[in-house]
Design a protein around this motif. Sequence first.
Motif, short mmCIF file in Angstrom:
data_model
loop_
_atom_site.label_atom_id
_atom_site.label_comp_id
_atom_site.label_asym_id
_atom_site.label_seq_id
_atom_site.Cartn_x
_atom_site.Cartn_y
_atom_site.Cartn_z
N LEU A 159 4.86 -6.68 5.60
CA LEU A 159 6.21 -6.45 5.10
C LEU A 159 6.23 -6.48 3.58
CD1 LEU A 159 9.17 -5.99 5.71
CD2 LEU A 159 9.48 -8.47 5.89
N PHE A 160 5.47 -7.39 2.98
CA PHE A 160 5.39 -7.44 1.52
C PHE A 160 4.84 -6.13 0.96
CE2 PHE A 160 3.00 -8.30 -2.38
CZ PHE A 160 3.97 -8.91 -3.15
N GLN A 161 3.77 -5.63 1.58
CA GLN A 161 3.15 -4.40 1.09
C GLN A 161 4.06 -3.19 1.30
OE1 GLN A 161 0.36 -4.38 -0.63
NE2 GLN A 161 0.12 -6.58 -0.34
N LEU A 162 4.73 -3.14 2.45
CA LEU A 162 5.62 -2.01 2.73
C LEU A 162 6.84 -2.03 1.82
CD1 LEU A 162 5.32 -2.04 6.62
CD2 LEU A 162 4.43 -0.28 5.08
N LYS A 163 7.35 -3.22 1.53
CA LYS A 163 8.48 -3.31 0.59
C LYS A 163 8.06 -2.85 -0.80
CE LYS A 163 11.53 -6.82 2.59
NZ LYS A 163 12.20 -8.12 2.37
N ALA A 164 6.81 -3.15 -1.18
CA ALA A 164 6.31 -2.69 -2.48
C ALA A 164 6.27 -1.17 -2.56
CB ALA A 164 4.92 -3.28 -2.74
N ILE A 351 -7.19 -3.22 3.04
CA ILE A 351 -6.94 -2.84 4.43
C ILE A 351 -5.52 -2.31 4.58
CG2 ILE A 351 -6.69 -3.78 6.77
CD1 ILE A 351 -9.03 -5.61 6.22
N SER A 352 -5.37 -1.19 5.26
CA SER A 352 -4.08 -0.51 5.39
C SER A 352 -3.12 -1.26 6.32
CB SER A 352 -4.28 0.92 5.93
OG SER A 352 -3.05 1.53 6.22
N VAL A 353 -1.82 -1.25 5.98
CA VAL A 353 -0.80 -1.88 6.81
C VAL A 353 0.16 -0.84 7.40
CG1 VAL A 353 -0.89 -4.05 5.53
CG2 VAL A 353 0.74 -2.27 4.83
N GLN A 354 -0.19 0.44 7.33
CA GLN A 354 0.74 1.49 7.74
C GLN A 354 1.13 1.40 9.21
OE1 GLN A 354 2.24 3.27 5.38
NE2 GLN A 354 0.94 2.00 4.06
N SER A 355 0.22 0.95 10.08
CA SER A 355 0.55 0.85 11.51
C SER A 355 1.70 -0.13 11.76
CB SER A 355 -0.68 0.42 12.31
OG SER A 355 -1.67 1.43 12.30
N PHE A 356 1.88 -1.10 10.86
CA PHE A 356 2.93 -2.11 11.04
C PHE A 356 4.33 -1.54 10.86
CE2 PHE A 356 -0.82 -4.64 10.33
CZ PHE A 356 -0.66 -5.73 11.17
N GLU A 357 4.43 -0.31 10.36
CA GLU A 357 5.75 0.31 10.27
C GLU A 357 6.39 0.40 11.65
OE1 GLU A 357 6.38 3.80 7.92
OE2 GLU A 357 4.64 3.39 6.63
N LEU A 358 5.59 0.54 12.70
CA LEU A 358 6.12 0.57 14.06
C LEU A 358 6.91 -0.69 14.37
CD1 LEU A 358 3.02 1.92 16.03
CD2 LEU A 358 5.17 3.13 15.66
N VAL A 359 6.38 -1.84 13.97
CA VAL A 359 7.05 -3.12 14.23
C VAL A 359 8.35 -3.21 13.44
CG1 VAL A 359 6.83 -5.64 14.18
CG2 VAL A 359 4.82 -4.22 14.62
N PHE A 360 8.28 -2.89 12.16
CA PHE A 360 9.45 -3.06 11.31
C PHE A 360 10.51 -2.00 11.53
CE2 PHE A 360 6.09 -5.47 9.11
CZ PHE A 360 6.70 -6.72 9.17
N ASP A 361 10.14 -0.87 12.11
CA ASP A 361 11.15 0.09 12.55
C ASP A 361 12.02 -0.53 13.64
OD1 ASP A 361 10.65 2.25 10.87
OD2 ASP A 361 9.15 3.13 12.20
#
Length: 504
Positions: A159-164, A351-361
């Motif tokens: 979440l920190f990385q995606l918010k950035a 390490i990529s966190v893009q897959s976690f967008e599924l959770v935060f969606d």
Amino acid sequence: MRIFKKQKQKYNSLAQDIRMYKIPLKRAEEIIKPFKDKWIYVKLISNIYSKYNDDTSQSGMYSKFKVRNIYFNDSSILIYGFEDSDRLFLSKSNLVQTECSNELDEVKLIYQEKDIFIEIYIKMYLPNMERRLHEIEDSKNHLIITEGKTDWKHLKNALFQLKAEGKFKQLDIDFFEYENEVQMGNDVLKRICSYQSLFENEKLKIFIFDSDDKKINEEHQGHDYINHGNNVYSLVLPIPKHREATPLISIENYYQDCEIKTEDANQRRLYLAHEFDLTTGKHSILENVYTPLVKDKMENNHIIDNKVFKINDKIVYKKDIFNNEKKENIALSKNRFATYILDRISPFDTISVQSFELVFDIIASIFNDYYHQDKKHDVGEEISPGIYLEKHDNHFEVLSIHGSCSKKVALKIKEATHVSYAMKLSNDKRSVLLSLQFQNEEIECPIQISQKFLGFLHKKAQNKFNRIELHICDEDKNYISHKEIMNDDLCVVLIKGIFNELNN
């Protein structure tokens, strides 16, 4: 032997604690700084020097709290907890000594003011499970609760990385952060989820399950999330595209296989079940690397984070691995892997966190549901003006007291950390008069006596999990706060007193 003298001390000139060694103040600050977001134990011992003889009187006090913020400036050290009463302010000009433990988990400060010397011990502290679980109930912000002690680390980092990157900035949410002091697992998480849904929650509580339990998967099948009521939601980790062939996943499977295999500075890493031969436990590529943990019907993407051994002897069957006395465990634990990622330790910081967008969606959808839901909800049967009794399927009951007052008083009630209360019968014995005191404010709630109310009191005296909740609005009917009241042993004493008076 007295170690304190009347005059101002030269810094770090006092005898040191036998468990510690002296350090400069700046070094003490460096050690204290990582205590943020940790639980600490604070002990203060006051030594009062007598002007008339060589005696020193001593008194002490202690506190335990979770640190919210730590500030250092040229003149002060300020440590704030999550509750208003949890704080420690120190003037640097009065400090005469600083020490620390060999493990760097405790700092001792000696503070002098005239003839008083105060020894202040600040130590990282591991609270028990009961105290930690109360944090879920008492959370002041939206909260995510995960199945394992590593899950929240991966999600918090993601979440920190995606918010950035400018994504999910609307998600103002905390994580229930725990280590070994809480033994969670899916069964415990499910019980906590069910329990929290019984009672009103002002903020969201979102429970996230791993996708490796078929029963929990079936309960959530066809739903992005389940609304359990009272702002309690649950979801199962959605399956990223690269795991659709192996949908029973844990949170580490959100990363690509090559990322899961990232080595730390000691060449330790996580392993995947498909890397090993089922008969011998031998790694398919690496020489002399074995594990006894692979077995039939194990998912290919199952993570192995222990008992991967370097063995120079020839192994024919997996049972031979256990008998080898020269084996060396070379696996990286899941917890260490998660900590590396959360702390952004190279090379784990790439390490990529893009897959976690599924959770935060999904969590964004839950927020949308929360903000657009009808805030009017079923509060049960009204058994007295403003008093509602709600029954739940598991035979627990909740008595809700709804009232209004000035906004000034309502805010005092919201901020109060302690509630004093008393119960007595009215003169005509037709009502119970409940009085509540908050920060020098008092409110009185008359509750008409009925069979249903007496039945609730009887249940409450038998089991404290039958709850009494107070809901307060201001004079404009704006909802200000709610809190549980009367959840201690005094409540049982007062209830028995009411029954005794009614029977006389």
